[in-house]
Write a protein that holds these residues in place. Sequence first.
Motif, PDB file in Angstrom:
ATOM      1  N   PRO A   1       0.863  -1.192   0.000  1.00 40.97           N
ATOM      2  CA  PRO A   1       0.000   0.000   0.000  1.00 40.97           C
ATOM      3  C   PRO A   1       0.895   1.238   0.000  1.00 40.97           C
ATOM      4  N   TYR A   2       0.728   2.111  -0.972  1.00 38.33           N
ATOM      5  CA  TYR A   2       1.692   3.193  -1.168  1.00 38.33           C
ATOM      6  C   TYR A   2       1.733   4.179  -0.013  1.00 38.33           C
ATOM      7  N   ASN A   3       0.634   4.310   0.722  1.00 39.87           N
ATOM      8  CA  ASN A   3       0.609   5.317   1.785  1.00 39.87           C
ATOM      9  C   ASN A   3       1.398   4.904   3.026  1.00 39.87           C
ATOM     10  N   VAL A   4       1.805   3.636   3.125  1.00 40.61           N
ATOM     11  CA  VAL A   4       2.585   3.194   4.291  1.00 40.61           C
ATOM     12  C   VAL A   4       3.855   2.456   3.868  1.00 40.61           C
ATOM     13  N   ALA A   5       4.202   2.519   2.590  1.00 42.33           N
ATOM     14  CA  ALA A   5       5.327   1.725   2.087  1.00 42.33           C
ATOM     15  C   ALA A   5       6.653   2.098   2.747  1.00 42.33           C
ATOM     16  N   THR A   6       6.924   3.391   2.888  1.00 39.80           N
ATOM     17  CA  THR A   6       8.213   3.801   3.449  1.00 39.80           C
ATOM     18  C   THR A   6       8.360   3.430   4.919  1.00 39.80           C
ATOM     19  N   PRO A   7       7.380   3.730   5.791  1.00 36.53           N
ATOM     20  CA  PRO A   7       7.545   3.299   7.188  1.00 36.53           C
ATOM     21  C   PRO A   7       7.621   1.781   7.331  1.00 36.53           C
ATOM     22  N   LEU A   8       6.907   1.045   6.487  1.00 36.78           N
ATOM     23  CA  LEU A   8       7.022  -0.410   6.532  1.00 36.78           C
ATOM     24  C   LEU A   8       8.448  -0.834   6.227  1.00 36.78           C
ATOM     25  N   LEU A   9       9.035  -0.273   5.175  1.00 32.95           N
ATOM     26  CA  LEU A   9      10.391  -0.648   4.801  1.00 32.95           C
ATOM     27  C   LEU A   9      11.386  -0.336   5.913  1.00 32.95           C
ATOM     28  N   ILE A  10      11.299   0.850   6.491  1.00 26.64           N
ATOM     29  CA  ILE A  10      12.229   1.209   7.568  1.00 26.64           C
ATOM     30  C   ILE A  10      12.098   0.234   8.731  1.00 26.64           C
ATOM     31  N   GLY A  11      10.872  -0.149   9.070  1.00 27.60           N
ATOM     32  CA  GLY A  11      10.668  -1.116  10.138  1.00 27.60           C
ATOM     33  C   GLY A  11      11.309  -2.460   9.827  1.00 27.60           C
ATOM     34  N   TRP A  12      11.200  -2.900   8.585  1.00 31.02           N
ATOM     35  CA  TRP A  12      11.798  -4.190   8.215  1.00 31.02           C
ATOM     36  C   TRP A  12      13.313  -4.109   8.156  1.00 31.02           C
ATOM     37  N   LEU A  13      13.850  -2.950   7.782  1.00 31.01           N
ATOM     38  CA  LEU A  13      15.299  -2.792   7.760  1.00 31.01           C
ATOM     39  C   LEU A  13      15.874  -2.833   9.177  1.00 31.01           C
ATOM     40  N   ARG A  14      15.100  -2.405  10.147  1.00 25.51           N
ATOM     41  CA  ARG A  14      15.573  -2.477  11.537  1.00 25.51           C
ATOM     42  C   ARG A  14      15.813  -3.916  11.966  1.00 25.51           C
ATOM     43  N   GLN A  15      15.132  -4.850  11.323  1.00 26.27           N
ATOM     44  CA  GLN A  15      15.304  -6.269  11.642  1.00 26.27           C
ATOM     45  C   GLN A  15      15.745  -7.046  10.389  1.00 26.27           C
ATOM     46  N   ALA A  16      16.601  -6.404   9.592  1.00 24.99           N
ATOM     47  CA  ALA A  16      16.977  -6.976   8.294  1.00 24.99           C
ATOM     48  C   ALA A  16      17.596  -8.362   8.417  1.00 24.99           C
TER      49      ALA A  16
END
Length: 281
Positions: free
Chosen positions: A124-139
């Motif tokens: 979903p484009y409206n939450v894509a960036t915060p989702l990615l940052i969250g996943w990178l925290r636990q990459a």
Amino acid sequence: MTDISPREPLSSVINRHNLAARHSLGQHFLLDPGITERIVELSGPLEGRHVVEVGPGPGGLTRALLDSQAASITAIEVDSRAIGVIEELVAEAPDRLKIVQADATALDLATLCPAPRRIVANLPYNVATPLLIGWLRQAAQWERLTLMFQLEVAERICAEPGSEHYGRLGIISQWCASCSQVMRLPPGAFSPPPKVWSSVVEITPHGEQPSPELFRAMESVTATAFGQRRKMLRGSLKGIGGERLLQAAGIDGSRRAETLDIAEFDRLARCFLETTPSGKR
């Protein structure tokens, strides 16, 4: 891929479940099976892998994942209208597909399935960036992420130093992973069409990941450096001890943030962490 059985056309599924895309949820559905199959192919061999999909909507990408060799698929959906659609696919493969009705931004996805884990999603484009940052925290928890973004966001993720799109998102993404655009799609590939092109980005985490404290330090340093990106670093970083940090990291204070490469930002973040153990401003 191997087709499991004939399925109802997605357009019919959408009508039957009254699943018109909602702008408030950032929804743009992929209905072309050729495109969804290609995205799954781009995610790499899935045999023995446990895949998480965020925002399945009418299930186009979910169908392609079911037709792959993935060991399991966990679909995360916040829209109650789409739950019934995915439950129909669960009935087709109850041993491989499960649906979780929740907001993905509030979940630790790594707890939902065993390793090796991958994420494959038309986000979903409206939450894509915060989702990615969250996943990178636990990459370290993820083997690979294959994600659809708006083209502008994809360009920021993959941007090189000195380019117009280079900034915080690209630095943090490339610090944690190898990132590359692997497929671009025009607005007409989606229903309804967005106003911009989209891009699939392949994100493969590095073997060694920063500690949570160092990650927070990098967030602070990049936020401060790019908060006033036209200023020289000695000015933009002044609020967090700019001259001292720059001297410790061996970086000329007359440079601007967009000229620093990932390794130089890494040095700044480590120096910042040494003087601010919590990694917070």
